[in-house]
Write a protein that holds these residues in place. Structure first.
Motif: not given
Length: 267
Positions: A136-141, A156-164
């Motif tokens: 989700c392109g969140l590594t740097h944050v 993006r965080v919302g998508l990350a929680q959906a796919i974790v």
């Protein structure tokens, strides 16, 4: 001849990640959804369209296990949503229109928390969170507080929680609402990437949106619901081949007009 047809149907059923059969929902005398049936295959991205009050949200809430149907059945990744609800829910990643995020938490701590809620084994959590951050392109944050992120990054965080938990099925409700054009492009690309074949096959995606260009950009197929009834199930290429614009088809469906297409529901 009939044996071959049965074999074909068996293959289709085995490859379906979502199977909805005759789903209806009634509230007293009001019918919100009536007899909705469709399949979504492995790695397929399907746009789910309809005017306000058409029954989209009710259908999605049924498929994600939040409310029971009055009639009908559904399977998610081979699990019956009503007789095996825990297994079915574990197979779904859901992003509602308002992402369920905690603004006071950091990105990583929030995803670790979600991984626990999703019953991921302790030994797998770090790897799963790292992978969701990367995808989700969140590594740097990852150390940033969610509430201080831009709306695009919160989405993006919302998508990350959906796919974790790496579910085979994703249900996304208005995933780009309120984003700027660059953020919209990035989220669309991310959704398309999630459906691409990978180690466990591509994730199957139902995308509910009011943005028709979004469906045209990332979906191969469209479902249109109106007044609780599914009125169209068609490949976008079929629309193009018949010289029909999605905007025109949607407008006619929303006005209750018939749609002359080969895959029109009930034809």
């Amino acid at each position: 001849m009939s044996d071959g047809a049965e074999s074909s149907e068996s293959v289709k059923a085995d490859s379906s990640r979502i199977e909805a059969r005759g789903i209806s929902k009634r509230y007293g005398d009001f019918t919100a959804v009536e007899g909705v049936s469709f399949d979504v295959g492995e790695g397929e991205v399907v746009g789910f369209l309809g005017p306000n009050g058409a029954g989209k949200t009710t259908t999605m809430r049924i498929l994600t296990g939040f409310i029971p149907p009055t009639e009908g059945s559904a399977q998610i990744a081979g699990y019956d949503l009503f007789s095996s609800p825990l297994e079915a829910r574990r197979s779904i990643g859901y992003l509602p229109e308002s992402p369920p995020i905690y603004p006071e938490m950091s990105v990583r701590s929030y995803l670790v928390y979600v991984s626990k809620l999703k019953d991921l084994p302790r030994a797998r959590r770090k790897e799963a969170v790292d992978k969701a951050l990367e995808r989700c392109g969140l590594t740097h944050v990852q150390s940033r507080v969610i509430g201080l992120l831009s709306k695009g990054y919160r989405q993006r965080v919302g998508l990350a929680q959906a796919i974790v938990h790496e579910p085979p099925v994703l249900v996304l409700d208005e995933p780009t609402v309120g984003l700027d054009p660059i953020q919209i492009s990035e989220i669309r690309q991310l959704i398309a990437d999630l459906a691409r074949p990978g180690e466990h096959g591509g994730q199957s995606v139902i995308l509910s949106t009011h943005i028709l260009a979004e469906v045209e950009a990332i979906c191969r197929r469209v479902l249109i619901i109106n007044e609780g009834t599914l009125v169209l199930d068609a490949q976008l290429t079929a629309l193009a081949q018949e010289g029909q614009r999605l905007e025109d088809v949607f407008t006619r469906a929303a006005q209750g007009e018939s749609i002359a297409l080969g895959r029109e529901v009930g034809k």
